[in-house]
Scaffold this motif. Structure first.
Motif, PDB file in Angstrom:
ATOM      1  N   PRO A 186     -66.468  64.008  -2.815  1.00 17.76           N
ATOM      2  CA  PRO A 186     -65.708  65.254  -2.986  1.00 17.76           C
ATOM      3  C   PRO A 186     -64.380  65.209  -2.227  1.00 17.76           C
ATOM      4  O   PRO A 186     -64.312  64.718  -1.105  1.00 17.76           O
ATOM      5  N   ASN A 187     -63.338  65.692  -2.865  1.00 12.96           N
ATOM      6  CA  ASN A 187     -61.996  65.763  -2.265  1.00 12.96           C
ATOM      7  C   ASN A 187     -61.301  64.435  -2.013  1.00 12.96           C
ATOM      8  O   ASN A 187     -60.231  64.418  -1.399  1.00 12.96           O
ATOM      9  N   SER A 188     -61.901  63.342  -2.472  1.00 16.92           N
ATOM     10  CA  SER A 188     -61.201  62.070  -2.284  1.00 16.92           C
ATOM     11  C   SER A 188     -59.960  62.044  -3.169  1.00 16.92           C
ATOM     12  O   SER A 188     -59.926  62.697  -4.217  1.00 16.92           O
ATOM     13  N   SER A 189     -58.963  61.285  -2.761  1.00 16.77           N
ATOM     14  CA  SER A 189     -57.715  61.257  -3.540  1.00 16.77           C
ATOM     15  C   SER A 189     -57.956  60.619  -4.912  1.00 16.77           C
ATOM     16  O   SER A 189     -57.337  60.997  -5.898  1.00 16.77           O
ATOM     17  N   HIS A 190     -58.891  59.638  -4.958  1.00 14.76           N
ATOM     18  CA  HIS A 190     -59.219  59.018  -6.251  1.00 14.76           C
ATOM     19  C   HIS A 190     -59.773  60.060  -7.215  1.00 14.76           C
ATOM     20  O   HIS A 190     -59.402  60.099  -8.394  1.00 14.76           O
ATOM     21  N   LEU A 191     -60.700  60.870  -6.693  1.00 13.04           N
ATOM     22  CA  LEU A 191     -61.360  61.851  -7.540  1.00 13.04           C
ATOM     23  C   LEU A 191     -60.347  62.862  -8.077  1.00 13.04           C
ATOM     24  O   LEU A 191     -60.327  63.186  -9.263  1.00 13.04           O
ATOM     25  N   LEU A 192     -59.487  63.340  -7.197  1.00 13.39           N
ATOM     26  CA  LEU A 192     -58.488  64.342  -7.589  1.00 13.39           C
ATOM     27  C   LEU A 192     -57.498  63.770  -8.596  1.00 13.39           C
ATOM     28  O   LEU A 192     -57.161  64.428  -9.585  1.00 13.39           O
ATOM     29  N   SER A 193     -57.050  62.536  -8.337  1.00  8.02           N
ATOM     30  CA  SER A 193     -56.044  62.010  -9.264  1.00  8.02           C
ATOM     31  C   SER A 193     -56.675  61.682 -10.611  1.00  8.02           C
ATOM     32  O   SER A 193     -56.065  61.870 -11.670  1.00  8.02           O
ATOM     33  N   HIS A 194     -57.910  61.209 -10.582  1.00 13.53           N
ATOM     34  CA  HIS A 194     -58.570  60.902 -11.845  1.00 13.53           C
ATOM     35  C   HIS A 194     -58.894  62.162 -12.628  1.00 13.53           C
ATOM     36  O   HIS A 194     -58.722  62.221 -13.854  1.00 13.53           O
TER      37      HIS A 194
END
Lengths: 147, 179
Positions: B88-96
């Motif tokens: 949750p809230n990782s930059s990968h997750l947000l950008s994806h």
């Protein structure tokens, strides 16, 4: 046998203890009839289902929605024995009501979405996964007696 | 009238399997447009376009939320993301998540052109990512739940129906080049 952790049990019981059956039941059934119109085939005696407006104000739909939601109480009270608990209802849906068991999933998805709408961010991914596990077990039990 | 003609020719094609009918049919609708054109009314297309326009500013948030829901409910879907940090809230997750929502929003701008808009993504998914298309349904469902949480009462049964149809059409187009 389906295993339930303490956490899962408490999540499920919390959802139901905060549920207004008279609101959520009708909303879930209305949504199912609108989003998946072919499900209307089972309700030809309900009168006016011609459009979303008519469906959402139809008193027979509302009453039936409440009934169906209360049907989930049985699973809630018998989490460790859902299959046996629903055996009779499964026979009913198969032999008397002739409901295609695929429809159970459609209604359960609509119920999930109605509850998501009510709980908002409190319906976290974890809560959703637990609730969907619960519904999947119910759906499977309801389909078990079909032959 | 156009719609009726298309429908009539479709029946004819089904009955006779005649390839001439298929050519006639395709003059009125291209095969590619048939999915989205006949499934959605103009009202529904406007509704869908409007909702995604409003969600564009929070694309990362909605997209990440939908992905997290999908990973929690359908753990098998995580296998496609072993190269990313999907906590949750990782930059990968947000950008994806943002990428996905923006693609869906772009498609919503002109649903009748879905095949054109999605052409590059079709190729990507078919030849590189090769995500089993059954997973598209899982993400679509998760996306609907995210929308319900975010929009509350605004996510009416009619909006839900339209959105479900749109996401189905989107997924179908995305899978077109698979085989």
């Amino acid at each position: 046998m389906v295993e339930w952790s303490e956490n899962e049990r408490s999540i499920i019981s919390n959802i139901f203890s905060n549920l207004d059956y008279n609101d959520v039941g009708p909303k879930a059934l209305v949504r199912c009839l609108v989003v998946y119109p072919w499900t209307q085939r089972y309700f030809s005696s309900f009168g006016n289902l011609y459009n979303a407006e008519a469906i959402s104000t139809n008193p027979k739909v509302a009453a039936h929605g409440i009934k169906v939601l209360h049907g989930l109480d049985r699973a809630l009270k018998n989490l460790d024995n859902i299959k046996a608990t629903y055996a009779e209802l499964s026979v009913l849906h198969s032999e008397k009501l002739h409901v295609d068991p695929d429809n159970f999933k459609l209604l359960s998805d609509c119920l999930t979405i109605v509850i998501a709408g009510k709980l908002g961010s409190a319906f976290t991914p974890e809560v959703q996964a637990t609730f969907q596990k619960f519904l999947a077990v119910v759906v499977s039990a309801l389909g078990k007696q079909y032959h | 009238m156009q719609h009726f003609k298309g429908h009539f020719l479709l029946l004819l094609e089904a009955r006779t399997g005649n390839s001439i009918c298929q050519v006639l049919f395709s003059q009125h609708y291209t095969e590619r447009d048939r999915t989205s054109a006949t499934m959605l009314s103009n009202k529904e297309k406007d509704l869908i376009k409007e909702i995604w326009e409003r969600l564009t500013p929070v694309a990362a948030e909605i997209g990440a939320d939908a992905l997290l829901r999908m990973f929690a409910s359908y753990p098998g879907t995580k296998t496609y993301f072993s190269h990313l940090d999907i906590s949750p809230n990782s930059s990968h997750l947000l950008s994806h998540g943002k990428k996905i929502v923006l693609a869906i929003a772009e498609g919503a701008q002109d649903i009748s052109q879905l095949t054109v808009t999605l052409a590059p993504l079709q190729t990507l998914h078919a030849y590189q990512l090769r995500v089993d298309p059954r997973n598209f349904k899982l993400l679509s469902h998760s996306m609907l739940v995210s929308l319900a949480c975010y929009l509350g009462d605004e996510f009416t049964p009619v909006a839900h129906a339209a959105m479900d149809k749109y996401l189905s059409a989107f997924a179908a187009v995305l899978a077109e080049k698979y085989r």
